[in-house]
Each structure stands twice: as structure tokens, then as C-alpha cells.
Design an enzyme around this catalytic site. Structure first.
Site, PDB file in Angstrom:
ATOM      1  N   ARG A  74     -16.690   1.896   5.829  1.00  0.00           N
ATOM      2  CA  ARG A  74     -16.623   0.366   6.089  1.00  0.00           C
ATOM      3  C   ARG A  74     -16.930   0.037   7.340  1.00  0.00           C
ATOM      4  O   ARG A  74     -16.769   0.728   8.462  1.00  0.00           O
ATOM      5  CB  ARG A  74     -15.050   0.134   5.679  1.00  0.00           C
ATOM      6  CG  ARG A  74     -14.501   0.572   4.489  1.00  0.00           C
ATOM      7  CD  ARG A  74     -13.955  -0.473   3.560  1.00  0.00           C
ATOM      8  NE  ARG A  74     -13.954  -0.548   2.232  1.00  0.00           N
ATOM      9  CZ  ARG A  74     -13.351   0.292   1.303  1.00  0.00           C
ATOM     10  NH1 ARG A  74     -12.432   0.942   1.662  1.00  0.00           N
ATOM     11  NH2 ARG A  74     -13.659   0.079  -0.016  1.00  0.00           N
ATOM     12  N   GLY A 106     -18.323  -5.806  -2.395  1.00  0.00           N
ATOM     13  CA  GLY A 106     -18.664  -6.243  -1.025  1.00  0.00           C
ATOM     14  C   GLY A 106     -19.922  -5.640  -0.258  1.00  0.00           C
ATOM     15  O   GLY A 106     -20.527  -6.497   0.227  1.00  0.00           O
ATOM     16  N   SER A 150     -17.981   1.960  -8.555  1.00  0.00           N
ATOM     17  CA  SER A 150     -16.652   1.520  -8.250  1.00  0.00           C
ATOM     18  C   SER A 150     -15.813   2.313  -9.387  1.00  0.00           C
ATOM     19  O   SER A 150     -16.210   2.177 -10.526  1.00  0.00           O
ATOM     20  CB  SER A 150     -16.724   0.210  -8.382  1.00  0.00           C
ATOM     21  OG  SER A 150     -15.505  -0.263  -8.581  1.00  0.00           O
ATOM     22  N   ASP A 152     -12.933   0.969 -10.241  1.00  0.00           N
ATOM     23  CA  ASP A 152     -12.133  -0.143 -10.880  1.00  0.00           C
ATOM     24  C   ASP A 152     -12.885  -0.639 -12.171  1.00  0.00           C
ATOM     25  O   ASP A 152     -12.361  -1.351 -12.937  1.00  0.00           O
ATOM     26  CB  ASP A 152     -11.832  -1.188 -10.035  1.00  0.00           C
ATOM     27  CG  ASP A 152     -11.095  -0.340  -8.718  1.00  0.00           C
ATOM     28  OD1 ASP A 152     -10.387   0.523  -9.083  1.00  0.00           O
ATOM     29  OD2 ASP A 152     -11.096  -1.231  -7.661  1.00  0.00           O
ATOM     30  N   GLU A 250      -1.966  -1.123  -9.270  1.00  0.00           N
ATOM     31  CA  GLU A 250      -1.381  -1.556  -7.976  1.00  0.00           C
ATOM     32  C   GLU A 250      -1.427  -3.052  -7.761  1.00  0.00           C
ATOM     33  O   GLU A 250      -0.602  -3.441  -6.916  1.00  0.00           O
ATOM     34  CB  GLU A 250      -2.131  -0.832  -6.981  1.00  0.00           C
ATOM     35  CG  GLU A 250      -3.735  -1.055  -6.843  1.00  0.00           C
ATOM     36  CD  GLU A 250      -4.294  -0.046  -6.014  1.00  0.00           C
ATOM     37  OE1 GLU A 250      -3.773   0.572  -5.010  1.00  0.00           O
ATOM     38  OE2 GLU A 250      -5.821  -0.098  -5.874  1.00  0.00           O
ATOM     39  N   ARG A 278      11.439   8.475 -13.229  1.00  0.00           N
ATOM     40  CA  ARG A 278      10.562   8.970 -12.078  1.00  0.00           C
ATOM     41  C   ARG A 278       9.289   8.055 -11.890  1.00  0.00           C
ATOM     42  O   ARG A 278       8.778   7.769 -12.858  1.00  0.00           O
ATOM     43  CB  ARG A 278      10.193  10.515 -11.976  1.00  0.00           C
ATOM     44  CG  ARG A 278      11.376  11.318 -12.481  1.00  0.00           C
ATOM     45  CD  ARG A 278      12.325  11.608 -11.235  1.00  0.00           C
ATOM     46  NE  ARG A 278      13.458  11.838 -11.808  1.00  0.00           N
ATOM     47  CZ  ARG A 278      14.143  13.209 -11.408  1.00  0.00           C
ATOM     48  NH1 ARG A 278      13.285  13.969 -11.134  1.00  0.00           N
ATOM     49  NH2 ARG A 278      15.369  13.504 -12.006  1.00  0.00           N
ATOM     50  N   GLN A 286      -7.433  10.076  -8.275  1.00  0.00           N
ATOM     51  CA  GLN A 286      -8.176   9.244  -9.155  1.00  0.00           C
ATOM     52  C   GLN A 286      -9.576   8.982  -8.959  1.00  0.00           C
ATOM     53  O   GLN A 286     -10.520   8.579  -9.640  1.00  0.00           O
ATOM     54  CB  GLN A 286      -7.541   7.798  -9.356  1.00  0.00           C
ATOM     55  CG  GLN A 286      -6.140   7.843  -9.880  1.00  0.00           C
ATOM     56  CD  GLN A 286      -5.403   6.434  -9.984  1.00  0.00           C
ATOM     57  OE1 GLN A 286      -5.683   5.370 -10.495  1.00  0.00           O
ATOM     58  NE2 GLN A 286      -4.596   6.397  -8.565  1.00  0.00           N
TER      59      GLN A 286
HETATM   60  P1  ADP Z   1     -16.956  -2.215  -1.656  1.00  0.00           P
HETATM   61  O1  ADP Z   1     -18.295  -2.344  -1.494  1.00  0.00           O
HETATM   62  O2  ADP Z   1     -16.602  -1.058  -2.401  1.00  0.00           O
HETATM   63  O3  ADP Z   1     -16.449  -3.590  -2.190  1.00  0.00           O
HETATM   64  P2  ADP Z   1     -16.304  -3.170   0.986  1.00  0.00           P
HETATM   65  O4  ADP Z   1     -15.962  -4.740   0.402  1.00  0.00           O
HETATM   66  O5  ADP Z   1     -15.433  -2.563   2.020  1.00  0.00           O
HETATM   67  O6  ADP Z   1     -16.526  -2.218  -0.290  1.00  0.00           O
HETATM   68  O7  ADP Z   1     -17.719  -3.306   1.750  1.00  0.00           O
HETATM   69  C1  ADP Z   1     -18.287  -2.454   2.094  1.00  0.00           C
HETATM   70  C2  ADP Z   1     -19.173  -2.567   3.457  1.00  0.00           C
HETATM   71  O8  ADP Z   1     -20.397  -3.539   2.888  1.00  0.00           O
HETATM   72  C3  ADP Z   1     -18.459  -3.392   4.619  1.00  0.00           C
HETATM   73  O9  ADP Z   1     -17.595  -2.350   5.290  1.00  0.00           O
HETATM   74  C4  ADP Z   1     -19.454  -4.220   5.278  1.00  0.00           C
HETATM   75  O10 ADP Z   1     -20.113  -3.212   5.906  1.00  0.00           O
HETATM   76  C5  ADP Z   1     -20.363  -4.554   4.196  1.00  0.00           C
HETATM   77  N1  ADP Z   1     -19.966  -5.882   3.829  1.00  0.00           N
HETATM   78  C6  ADP Z   1     -19.100  -6.529   2.904  1.00  0.00           C
HETATM   79  N2  ADP Z   1     -19.038  -7.576   2.749  1.00  0.00           N
HETATM   80  C7  ADP Z   1     -19.996  -8.193   3.522  1.00  0.00           C
HETATM   81  C8  ADP Z   1     -20.407  -9.433   3.905  1.00  0.00           C
HETATM   82  N3  ADP Z   1     -19.883 -10.534   3.146  1.00  0.00           N
HETATM   83  N4  ADP Z   1     -21.588  -9.576   4.708  1.00  0.00           N
HETATM   84  C9  ADP Z   1     -22.033  -8.384   5.207  1.00  0.00           C
HETATM   85  N5  ADP Z   1     -21.635  -7.049   5.252  1.00  0.00           N
HETATM   86  C10 ADP Z   1     -20.593  -7.156   4.237  1.00  0.00           C
END
Ligand code: ADP
Length: 366
Positions: A74, A106, A150, A152, A250, A278, A286
Site C-alpha cells: 500500500r 483502489g 481480489s 472478495d 467481517e 466456539r 483465506q
Molecule cells: P486494493 O487495490 O486492494 O483495493 P488499496 O485500496 O489499498 O487496495 O489500494 C492500493 C494502492 O493503490 C494504494 O496504496 C495507493 O497507492 C493506490 N491508490 C488507491 N486509491 C488511489 C487513488 N484514489 N489515487 C491514487 N492512488 C490510489
């Protein structure tokens, strides 16, 4: 002859190595040169040794590897324009014309932002004296293709994300293990599975393992869920069932967005139904381990398609993501899929569960 970069970003998922393998080899087979960007966007921002040319044999055996062998991270720096300017500079330095990114929503949002800003980043590199007009001429357009990795299964517009079936398999196998001991002692188990906004893993695991009750974010239980759950579990016990399985995603909550936790459910089953109960939080088992056959197939077919999409792209084509819809590998505009995904998540946050479910239904009937 293009230079094509591949990276994995965001949360790791089984099948990401398989994507890298497919992209590297299809790139070579197409007469182009593959590069791997290590540690997600951090590698782009840092450049240097983090961006390496790849050979055919570098990805030997990666078809069955779990996680991602080129790392993921990240990266805060990439959220800022200054970080993206460094990333752009590093791509120009390495001569990379196109990027294939495997990550979650993201990562793909960041990718599309980067592509949108690209012309202005190139202008800034020239105006700040970092690069000459001549040096950036070839890079006036950045080609980006997304692959959804992903566990999910939380992206709109694709039937399955890379990794979700491996994760589901791991959950089912774990519940089978737990079931054996639950049956022996006539116990109840409350199992927490991953899924902050999306209950796909919990729902499908429930169907696949014969759970008694499931909690998912998209479809919160009725207001008197405590009574309802206890009465269903008691009914199943009265019918002779020796074990009880309740699955909690979760991100589960009630209609008022109060969190429903595995411990709350355990206390209810113990106190109201009198069951020896439990909690098992499956956690990161996972995510790990080798991808199942479906994910290997999906990652390979989509990796190949991603390279083809790079080679077909024109500056006018919106960045695509590679999806699977009714067993066909298809390209879709990346931003549309992300916008729809955010809409569903937003509706859950606004407690408009009907709209959230309509969004999901529309996604499936597309
Ligand atoms: P995922 O891709 O699994 O949803 P994240 O949301 O943590 O994971 O995003 C991974 C990385 O992508 C972030 O650490 C960041 O570097 C980049 N990123 C996410 N959102 C943005 C955004 N809106 N603008 C620029 N970079 C982003």
C-alpha cells in the site's frame, strides 16, 4: 515493439503470480519486452531496481504460486501528485509504454487517475527540466489495462475476481475441518470470514458448507434477528443436527449499521440456546496458498487478453479492465466498473440496502 510493465497492487490474492507469468510470456510471444514492477506502486515511485526486465524463465513455475512473488504494497506516495510524477519519470526512464495492473478497486482507481494525469505529468517533467521534450515525445500517451485480483469478489461487472474461488475453497476446507470436531462434541462454531463490503465469500461458503445462519453486509438481518437465529438453530438441533455453523462476514451489521460480531453471536448461542460454542476467525489462511484450478485458468486467460488489449489500444480507448462474464473473457471500461462498485458500497453505507441489492442484480443481469 512495446515495453510492457506488469505489477500487482493492493491486497494479495491467489492467482496474481499466474497473471504475471501470463503477461510476461504473452508479451514475449507478441514480440514485445516485459518488465515487472516490484512492490506495487511503491516500485513505480522508487524506480531503479524495482522495475526489472523479465525473461521467459523468470516466471517458470509461477502458475501454482500463492500470493505475489513480485510483492505488493500500500503506497501513500502514489496518492499524491508528487509521487505520481516520480512514477511517471521512472516509466519514461525505463522506456515503458504500457502498464498492466492486477489489484483491487483502489489500485485500479489509482491507475485510471495516473492515466488521466499522464499528459500533464509529461508537461511537468519537461517544464521542470527533468526530461527534454524529445525524451517524452514517445510517451505522450500511457496505456493502462486492469485485471481484478481480489479474494472478495467485490468488483461490479465481472462474475469472478482472480483469487475469490481459491479463497472460497480454503474457507470450505477449513469449515470441513471444524465440522469434524463440532460434530464429535455437538458444538456450535461461529466462523468469521473476510469481506468488509462484500458478503460473497460468506454467502457462498454458507451454501457450500450447509451453514445454519449467515450474516453479510448487503442483506442485514431483520430487527429481531437474535430471536430468529436462535429459533432456526434450535429447530435444526431438534431435527437431529449435531453441529451448528454460523458464518459472519467481517463487515456484517444490522439494519442500523451496528456491527454484528462473531463474539456477539457466540454469546447468544451459548446463553439462549445453551450450546457449547466456539469462535474461529479464519484470518489470513483465506488469502494464502496455491490458486485453485479456476483461478489459474482465469489469471492465464485474462493475462493474455490484457496484453492483447495493450496492443489494440489507441489514445482514445478508455482504460479497460479484463472481466469474465458468463464464461467469456471481455474488456470493459475500467471507470464504469469502479463507479458501479462504489455505488453499491455507498448504498450500503447510506443504509439503502434495496438499492445496493438492485445494483448487484443489475450487475448479474448485465
Ligand atoms: P486494493 O487495490 O486492494 O483495493 P488499496 O485500496 O489499498 O487496495 O489500494 C492500493 C494502492 O493503490 C494504494 O496504496 C495507493 O497507492 C493506490 N491508490 C488507491 N486509491 C488511489 C487513488 N484514489 N489515487 C491514487 N492512488 C490510489
Amino acid at each position: 515493439n512495446k515495453n510492457i510493465g506488469v505489477m500487482t497492487s493492493g491486497g494479495d490474492a491467489p492467482g496474481m503470480c499466474c497473471v504475471v507469468r501470463a503477461v510476461v510470456r504473452q508479451t514475449i510471444a507478441s514480440g514485445c519486452t516485459p518488465f515487472a514492477v516490484y512492490e506495487g506502486y511503491q516500485g513505480l515511485v522508487d524506480g531503479g531496481d524495482m522495475i526489472k526486465q523479465m525473461a521467459w524463465e523468470d516466471v517458470r513455475g509461477w502458475v501454482s504460486e500463492g500470493g505475489t512473488l513480485i510483492g505488493t504494497a500500500r503506497c501513500k506516495a502514489f496518492m499524491e501528485r508528487a509521487g505520481r510524477l516520480n512514477a511517471a519519470n521512472n516509466l519514461v526512464e525505463k522506456g515503458i509504454d504500457a502498464l498492466i495492473i492486477c489489484g483491487g478497486d483502489g489500485s485500479l482507481t489509482g491507475a485510471d487517475k495516473f492515466r488521466g494525469e499522464w499528459p500533464s505529468l509529461m508537461n511537468e517533467l519537461v517544464s521542470s527540466g527533468k526530461r527534454t521534450e524529445e525524451a517524452v515525445k514517445r510517451f505522450r500517451h500511457l496505456n493502462i489495462v486492469g485485471l481484478v485480483g481480489s479474494i472478495d469478489n467485490d468488483l461490479s461487472g465481472t462474475d469472478a475476481t482472480i483469487g475469490c474461488y481459491s479463497s472460497l475453497q480454503r474457507i470450505c476446507q477449513s469449515i470441513d475441518f471444524i465440522d469434524a470436531t463440532a460434530f464429535s462434541h455437538q458444538r456450535a462454531f461461529v466462523i468469521e470470514v473476510m469481506g468488509r463490503h462484500c458478503g460473497w465469500l460468506a454467502l457462498m461458503a454458507g451454501v457450500s458448507c450447509g451453514a445454519d445462519f449467515i450474516f453479510i453486509p448487503e442483506n442485514p438481518p431483520s430487527e429481531n434477528w437474535e430471536d430468529e437465529m436462535c429459533s432456526i438453530v434450535s429447530k435444526h438441533r431438534a431435527m437431529g443436527k449435531r453441529k451448528t455453523t454460523v458464518i459472519v462476514a467481517e463487515g456484517a451489521h444490522d439494519m442500523k449499521l451496528n456491527k454484528i460480531t462473531a463474539v456477539m453471536v457466540k454469546d447468544l448461542l451459548a446463553q439462549r440456546v445453551g450450546l457449547d460454542t466456539r469462535v474461529t476467525t479464519l484470518g489470513h489462511v483465506q488469502r494464502g496458498g496455491p490458486p485453485c484450478a479456476y483461478d489459474r485458468m482465469l489469471a492465464t486467460l485474462q493475462g493474455v487478453e490484457a496484453v492483447k488489449a495493450v496492443l489494440d489500444a489507441t489514445p482514445e480507448t478508455p482504460s479497460p479492465i479484463i472481466c469474465i462474464v458468463e464464461n467469456k473473457i471481455v474488456r470493459k471500461p475500467m471507470l464504469d466498473a469502479i463507479a458501479k462498485t462504489n455505488e453499491v458500497a455507498g448504498n450500503i453505507e447510506k443504509m439503502d440496502f434495496e438499492a445496493a441489492m438492485r445494483g448487484r442484480d443489475a450487475e448479474f443481469s448485465e
